[in-house]
Design a protein around this motif. Structure first.
Motif, PDB file in Angstrom:
ATOM      1  N   ARG A  48       0.832  -1.219   0.000  1.00 31.42           N
ATOM      2  CA  ARG A  48       0.000   0.000   0.000  1.00 31.42           C
ATOM      3  C   ARG A  48       0.860   1.260   0.000  1.00 31.42           C
ATOM      4  NH1 ARG A  48      -2.977  -3.139   4.027  1.00 31.42           N
ATOM      5  NH2 ARG A  48      -4.918  -3.930   3.088  1.00 31.42           N
ATOM      6  N   SER A  49       2.020   1.189   0.643  1.00 32.91           N
ATOM      7  CA  SER A  49       2.913   2.362   0.722  1.00 32.91           C
ATOM      8  C   SER A  49       3.803   2.489  -0.507  1.00 32.91           C
ATOM      9  CB  SER A  49       3.798   2.260   1.975  1.00 32.91           C
ATOM     10  OG  SER A  49       3.019   2.195   3.145  1.00 32.91           O
ATOM     11  N   GLU A  50       3.715   1.523  -1.428  1.00 34.43           N
ATOM     12  CA  GLU A  50       4.513   1.531  -2.653  1.00 34.43           C
ATOM     13  C   GLU A  50       6.008   1.685  -2.345  1.00 34.43           C
ATOM     14  OE1 GLU A  50       2.920   4.597  -5.120  1.00 34.43           O
ATOM     15  OE2 GLU A  50       1.051   3.513  -5.534  1.00 34.43           O
ATOM     16  N   LEU A  51       6.477   0.858  -1.408  1.00 40.30           N
ATOM     17  CA  LEU A  51       7.880   0.944  -1.010  1.00 40.30           C
ATOM     18  C   LEU A  51       8.826   0.559  -2.140  1.00 40.30           C
ATOM     19  CD1 LEU A  51       8.312  -0.372   2.659  1.00 40.30           C
ATOM     20  CD2 LEU A  51       8.314   1.974   1.803  1.00 40.30           C
ATOM     21  N   TYR A  52       8.408  -0.427  -2.962  1.00 35.53           N
ATOM     22  CA  TYR A  52       9.307  -0.933  -3.992  1.00 35.53           C
ATOM     23  C   TYR A  52       8.589  -0.999  -5.330  1.00 35.53           C
ATOM     24  CZ  TYR A  52      11.518  -2.353   0.376  1.00 35.53           C
ATOM     25  OH  TYR A  52      12.044  -2.337   1.635  1.00 35.53           O
ATOM     26  N   ASP A  53       9.376  -1.182  -6.369  1.00 30.74           N
ATOM     27  CA  ASP A  53       8.824  -1.215  -7.719  1.00 30.74           C
ATOM     28  C   ASP A  53       8.014  -2.482  -7.957  1.00 30.74           C
ATOM     29  OD1 ASP A  53       8.823  -0.314 -10.620  1.00 30.74           O
ATOM     30  OD2 ASP A  53       9.758  -2.290 -10.798  1.00 30.74           O
ATOM     31  N   SER A  54       8.523  -3.619  -7.505  1.00 33.14           N
ATOM     32  CA  SER A  54       7.824  -4.889  -7.680  1.00 33.14           C
ATOM     33  C   SER A  54       8.167  -5.811  -6.515  1.00 33.14           C
ATOM     34  CB  SER A  54       8.197  -5.541  -9.012  1.00 33.14           C
ATOM     35  OG  SER A  54       9.605  -5.700  -9.112  1.00 33.14           O
ATOM     36  N   TYR A  55       7.385  -6.881  -6.362  1.00 35.46           N
ATOM     37  CA  TYR A  55       7.495  -7.737  -5.177  1.00 35.46           C
ATOM     38  C   TYR A  55       7.576  -9.204  -5.594  1.00 35.46           C
ATOM     39  CZ  TYR A  55       5.854  -3.419  -3.015  1.00 35.46           C
ATOM     40  OH  TYR A  55       5.719  -2.113  -2.635  1.00 35.46           O
ATOM     41  N   PHE A  56       8.611  -9.867  -5.116  1.00 28.86           N
ATOM     42  CA  PHE A  56       8.772 -11.301  -5.289  1.00 28.86           C
ATOM     43  C   PHE A  56       8.663 -11.925  -3.901  1.00 28.86           C
ATOM     44  CE2 PHE A  56      10.667  -9.301  -8.896  1.00 28.86           C
ATOM     45  CZ  PHE A  56      10.492 -10.179  -9.961  1.00 28.86           C
ATOM     46  N   GLU A  73      -5.435 -14.611   0.453  1.00 29.25           N
ATOM     47  CA  GLU A  73      -6.575 -13.712   0.226  1.00 29.25           C
ATOM     48  C   GLU A  73      -6.300 -12.329   0.806  1.00 29.25           C
ATOM     49  OE1 GLU A  73      -9.788 -15.863   1.959  1.00 29.25           O
ATOM     50  OE2 GLU A  73     -10.011 -17.243   0.252  1.00 29.25           O
ATOM     51  N   GLU A  74      -5.623 -12.272   1.938  1.00 27.38           N
ATOM     52  CA  GLU A  74      -5.267 -10.977   2.523  1.00 27.38           C
ATOM     53  C   GLU A  74      -4.304 -10.213   1.622  1.00 27.38           C
ATOM     54  OE1 GLU A  74      -3.689 -11.988   6.331  1.00 27.38           O
ATOM     55  OE2 GLU A  74      -5.608 -12.696   7.130  1.00 27.38           O
ATOM     56  N   LEU A  75      -3.330 -10.932   1.038  1.00 29.87           N
ATOM     57  CA  LEU A  75      -2.405 -10.291   0.101  1.00 29.87           C
ATOM     58  C   LEU A  75      -3.137  -9.786  -1.128  1.00 29.87           C
ATOM     59  CD1 LEU A  75       0.670 -12.713   0.183  1.00 29.87           C
ATOM     60  CD2 LEU A  75       0.691 -10.295   0.800  1.00 29.87           C
ATOM     61  N   ALA A  76      -4.043 -10.596  -1.651  1.00 32.30           N
ATOM     62  CA  ALA A  76      -4.790 -10.201  -2.846  1.00 32.30           C
ATOM     63  C   ALA A  76      -5.627  -8.955  -2.583  1.00 32.30           C
ATOM     64  CB  ALA A  76      -5.681 -11.357  -3.298  1.00 32.30           C
ATOM     65  N   THR A  77      -6.258  -8.905  -1.420  1.00 30.85           N
ATOM     66  CA  THR A  77      -7.072  -7.735  -1.063  1.00 30.85           C
ATOM     67  C   THR A  77      -6.220  -6.482  -0.994  1.00 30.85           C
ATOM     68  OG1 THR A  77      -8.601  -9.128   0.201  1.00 30.85           O
ATOM     69  CG2 THR A  77      -8.595  -6.770   0.691  1.00 30.85           C
ATOM     70  N   ALA A  78      -5.042  -6.579  -0.361  1.00 28.06           N
ATOM     71  CA  ALA A  78      -4.153  -5.420  -0.249  1.00 28.06           C
ATOM     72  C   ALA A  78      -3.675  -4.961  -1.622  1.00 28.06           C
ATOM     73  CB  ALA A  78      -2.952  -5.769   0.638  1.00 28.06           C
ATOM     74  N   ALA A  79      -3.358  -5.904  -2.504  1.00 27.06           N
ATOM     75  CA  ALA A  79      -2.889  -5.541  -3.841  1.00 27.06           C
ATOM     76  C   ALA A  79      -3.979  -4.861  -4.653  1.00 27.06           C
ATOM     77  CB  ALA A  79      -2.386  -6.796  -4.560  1.00 27.06           C
ATOM     78  N   ILE A  80      -5.225  -5.350  -4.527  1.00 26.34           N
ATOM     79  CA  ILE A  80      -6.351  -4.735  -5.252  1.00 26.34           C
ATOM     80  C   ILE A  80      -6.618  -3.336  -4.719  1.00 26.34           C
ATOM     81  CG2 ILE A  80      -8.836  -4.906  -5.674  1.00 26.34           C
ATOM     82  CD1 ILE A  80      -8.463  -7.984  -5.646  1.00 26.34           C
ATOM     83  N   ALA A 104      -2.170  -2.476  -7.164  1.00 24.78           N
ATOM     84  CA  ALA A 104      -0.790  -2.918  -7.366  1.00 24.78           C
ATOM     85  C   ALA A 104      -0.719  -4.407  -7.679  1.00 24.78           C
ATOM     86  CB  ALA A 104       0.037  -2.606  -6.117  1.00 24.78           C
ATOM     87  N   VAL A 105      -1.785  -4.931  -8.280  1.00 24.51           N
ATOM     88  CA  VAL A 105      -1.798  -6.359  -8.595  1.00 24.51           C
ATOM     89  C   VAL A 105      -0.632  -6.722  -9.504  1.00 24.51           C
ATOM     90  CG1 VAL A 105      -3.086  -8.213  -9.706  1.00 24.51           C
ATOM     91  CG2 VAL A 105      -4.282  -6.551  -8.254  1.00 24.51           C
ATOM     92  N   CYS A 124       2.195  -5.451  -9.608  1.00 26.74           N
ATOM     93  CA  CYS A 124       3.510  -5.304  -8.966  1.00 26.74           C
ATOM     94  C   CYS A 124       3.957  -6.579  -8.262  1.00 26.74           C
ATOM     95  CB  CYS A 124       3.479  -4.151  -7.962  1.00 26.74           C
ATOM     96  SG  CYS A 124       3.241  -2.536  -8.716  1.00 26.74           S
ATOM     97  N   ILE A 125       3.016  -7.466  -7.959  1.00 26.93           N
ATOM     98  CA  ILE A 125       3.377  -8.730  -7.316  1.00 26.93           C
ATOM     99  C   ILE A 125       3.728  -9.722  -8.422  1.00 26.93           C
ATOM    100  CG2 ILE A 125       2.611 -10.613  -5.838  1.00 26.93           C
ATOM    101  CD1 ILE A 125       0.790  -8.695  -4.417  1.00 26.93           C
ATOM    102  N   LYS A 126       5.010  -9.946  -8.607  1.00 27.47           N
ATOM    103  CA  LYS A 126       5.486 -10.751  -9.729  1.00 27.47           C
ATOM    104  C   LYS A 126       5.419 -12.243  -9.452  1.00 27.47           C
ATOM    105  CE  LYS A 126       6.502  -7.068 -12.061  1.00 27.47           C
ATOM    106  NZ  LYS A 126       5.699  -6.692 -13.233  1.00 27.47           N
ATOM    107  N   LYS A 127       5.725 -12.646  -8.222  1.00 27.26           N
ATOM    108  CA  LYS A 127       5.719 -14.065  -7.902  1.00 27.26           C
ATOM    109  C   LYS A 127       5.367 -14.273  -6.440  1.00 27.26           C
ATOM    110  CE  LYS A 127       8.928 -16.179 -11.216  1.00 27.26           C
ATOM    111  NZ  LYS A 127      10.182 -16.985 -11.358  1.00 27.26           N
ATOM    112  N   ILE A 128       4.677 -15.377  -6.176  1.00 25.74           N
ATOM    113  CA  ILE A 128       4.458 -15.849  -4.803  1.00 25.74           C
ATOM    114  C   ILE A 128       4.882 -17.319  -4.784  1.00 25.74           C
ATOM    115  CG2 ILE A 128       2.819 -16.264  -2.954  1.00 25.74           C
ATOM    116  CD1 ILE A 128       1.108 -14.002  -4.029  1.00 25.74           C
ATOM    117  N   VAL A 129       5.875 -17.643  -3.992  1.00 33.47           N
ATOM    118  CA  VAL A 129       6.476 -18.983  -4.028  1.00 33.47           C
ATOM    119  C   VAL A 129       6.544 -19.576  -2.629  1.00 33.47           C
ATOM    120  CG1 VAL A 129       8.483 -20.356  -4.734  1.00 33.47           C
ATOM    121  CG2 VAL A 129       7.880 -18.266  -6.001  1.00 33.47           C
TER     122      VAL A 129
END
Length: 627
Positions: free
Chosen positions: A107-115, A128-135, A139-140, A142-147
């Motif tokens: 939400r604070s847009e700390l970085y360009d993208s998130y792995f 689901e909490e991550l998805a809600t925050a990204a929506i 910034a959907v 910006c989340i490049k990968k979830i592993v």
């Protein structure tokens, strides 16, 4: 969502290599790292929690991270500034607290993208909490990968691991055996160990055969791990072991997992050490392969005024001296340090001689000497690194030697070896306890506890026990540990067999040579410790009264038989895990066992908590005080 499996890495099977490759791949945004690539690494920020930091620390140094493009490495819950146009690689546990902080970063847009890399499998609710925050933050993209990385273990050596470094109390001998432990406490302990072992075999890319004794914490872990592995194998679309080599369900290529409880041998954790690595762990502050020399030892190891508070050294896998001598007896290490220093000095003298010759000669001789000098100067950086390592080991050996001589630790080691091998003692135990010049109160307590444990049956007569405990109290020892072991011996269903009496495996150049005088040049025997004996019997599939009743669990077999197959090839690979605490003495004894097999066996050693003797006694004292 992706998962991380490394069944295709066939060139090496040791744990640390596999985990190191996993971390490198993670830092490289999930793509394999090519050793031959000439491309510059992409710059990035590495964000981890405490557990993630502990996992990375023993396998990748800060310079190695920098080589892979990590410009900043920061704690997740620290105050972090915005770094625009730079991707961030996260390596954290999927806890509610961590997910909240990651959502805040998005939400604070700390970085360009998130792995986003999670140490264990992330639950659906957290996703689901991550998805809600990204929506919410738009910034959907910006989340490049979830592993799910499945890396919940710490590789301290090529073939040694622990579950975790912090919050170890629930996994300790005390945590498992305390009288007020609830069922929920035991389930949390079980689940933590199962999660770690499951991740270990995902990283190795293979499904083990499991053996364990009956009726203790090891059996509880074995049943839960067997169930978890079976469930994953049944899910053929998402199985983490789909790439495993299919050589048949009874193939000897599969590893053997041996789960043990610390109560199988309480004497070895108390034993005074005589090998280099075990001595450092016993006498110094060793954590995640970083040793700190403090107190009076710092005076022996320090040459600067600021070192009185403690001097730290990294025991690196690239340190050739450490790799060669960590399992050596201390007198051998002292001699080897001096030999290495002498070799370095001779190399330095050769460079000096070439400089002189190059200045005096002319013509062809000058050209030849110049070439030799150029070659010699090219080796100077390597010599300087070697000198740095020699200085470190000189300081460590000097600090160890100071304590050995001051506390007469060679005498304690020798006495304990005689007790464990049922040999005659030079002096009665009570006399050593009363000797004001022999060791600390803790040293004497360790000696007596080993002596007491090796007495068959319920122990010594009460009058004799009282005599020894009074002597221990008089020198300042806490006898609560004796109280607990008395109860443990009385209520233990398995009396310690006679076969348990097995011996354990145990500055400047002028100082070590002169200071070592007076210290016994004791020999470490080749006998197997109890854990190693069990491993040998189970790997060779031989009958032994120690293992005949062990359970046999094979997650690949649909209908589980109660006992081991009657006919089966010996195992070449094994992972031994001790619930309730392990030590470097057992680890080194297992490695020596592998060396004696001439390469036919490879054994990895893991434990819920790596403890030295003083830490183990503290747990016994707590158990004795609460009983």
């Amino acid at each position: 969502m992706a998962s991380n499996s490394f069944a295709d890495l066939n060139e090496r099977s040791d744990l640390r290599f596999r985990q190191t490759e996993a971390i490198k791949r993670m830092v490289n945004f999930g793509t394999p790292v090519r050793a031959t690539t000439a491309e510059e690494p992409a710059w990035k920020v590495l964000v981890y929690d405490k557990y993630g930091q502990d996992i990375i620390s023993p396998v990748l140094s800060v310079p190695e991270l920098r080589e892979r493009g990590v410009t900043l490495h920061l704690q997740l819950h620290s105050k972090r500034d915005q770094v625009a146009d730079v991707p961030a690689v996260y390596f954290v546990l999927p806890t509610a607290e961590n997910i909240v902080r990651i959502c805040q970063d998005i939400r604070s847009e700390l970085y360009d993208s998130y792995f986003l890399n999670f140490i264990t499998a992330v639950p659906r609710q957290r996703l689901e909490e991550l998805a809600t925050a990204a929506i919410d933050a738009d910034a959907v993209g910006c989340i490049k990968k979830i592993v799910d990385q499945y890396q919940s273990f710490l590789s301290l050596e090529d073939n040694m691991f622990i579950v975790r470094q912090h919050d170890q109390d629930p996994l300790s001998f005390y945590g498992i055996n305390r009288s007020d432990a609830k069922d929920t406490d035991m389930e949390l302990m079980r689940d933590a160990i199962v999660e770690s072992l499951f991740a270990l075999f995902v990283t190795l890319g293979t499904v083990p055969v499991i053996r364990c004794p009956r009726g203790n914490a090891a059996e509880m872990v074995a049943e839960a791990l067997d169930k978890k592995l079976r469930e994953n194998l049944r899910d053929t679309r998402n199985s983490l072991f789909s790439g495993e080599t299919a050589a048949g369900q009874f193939s000897f290529q599969r590893p053997l997992l041996i789960l043990l409880d610390r109560s199988i041998d309480l004497a070895t954790p108390l034993h005074h050490s005589w090998t280099y690595q075990a001595l450092i762990h016993d006498l110094m502050d060793l954590s995640l392969n970083r040793v700190t020399v403090r107190g009076s030892d710092a005076a022996a190891a320090a040459t600067t005024a600021g070192a009185a508070s403690g001097k730290s050294y990294d025991l690196s896998s690239t340190d050739q001296f450490w790799q060669q001598h960590r399992g050596s007896a201390f007198p051998t290490v002292a001699d080897s340090v001096q030999a290495a220093l002498q070799e370095y000095q001779e190399a330095g003298e050769r460079v000096k001689d070439l400089k002189v010759a190059a200045g005096e000669d002319d013509g062809t001789a000058l050209m030849q000497n110049t070439q030799k000098l150029s070659s010699a100067l090219g080796s100077v950086p390597g010599l300087l690194e070697k000198k740095k390592a020699i200085d470190m080991h000189t300081n460590l050996a000097s600090a160890l030697l100071e304590q050995i001589k001051e506390r007469k630790l060679d005498m304690f080691f020798d006495a304990e070896e005689k007790i464990l091998s049922k040999s005659s003692l030079e002096r009665p135990i009570i006399e050593i306890i009363r000797d004001a010049d022999a060791g600390t109160a803790q040293d004497k307590l360790r000696l007596f506890l080993i002596y007491y444990l090796m007495i068959p049956g319920p122990g010594m007569p009460d009058a004799e026990l009282d005599q020894h405990t009074e002597a221990l109290t008089a020198v300042g020892a806490d006898i609560s540990a004796v109280k607990y072991l008395k109860q443990w011996k009385a209520f233990s269903e398995m009396a310690a067999p006679a076969s348990r009496a097995v011996s354990s495996t145990a500055a400047s150049s002028f100082s070590l040579k002169s200071m070592i005088k007076g210290v016994r040049d004791l020999v470490i025997t080749d006998k197997n410790l109890p854990v190693t004996r069990i491993v040998e019997s189970l790997m060779d599939m031989t009958s032994s009264k120690e293992v005949d009743d062990y359970r046999y669990l094979d997650p690949k077999v649909l209908r589980q038989a109660d006992g081991a197959p009657k006919s089966r090839a010996p195992f070449r690979e094994a992972v031994v895990f001790v619930a309730g605490g392990g030590n470097y003495i057992e680890y080194q004894n297992l490695q020596e066992f592998c060396k004696r097999s001439n390469g036919s066996k490879n054994v990895s050693y893991g434990t819920s908590q790596l403890v030295n003797a003083n830490q183990f006694i503290e747990q016994l004292v707590r158990l004795g005080g609460s009983s």
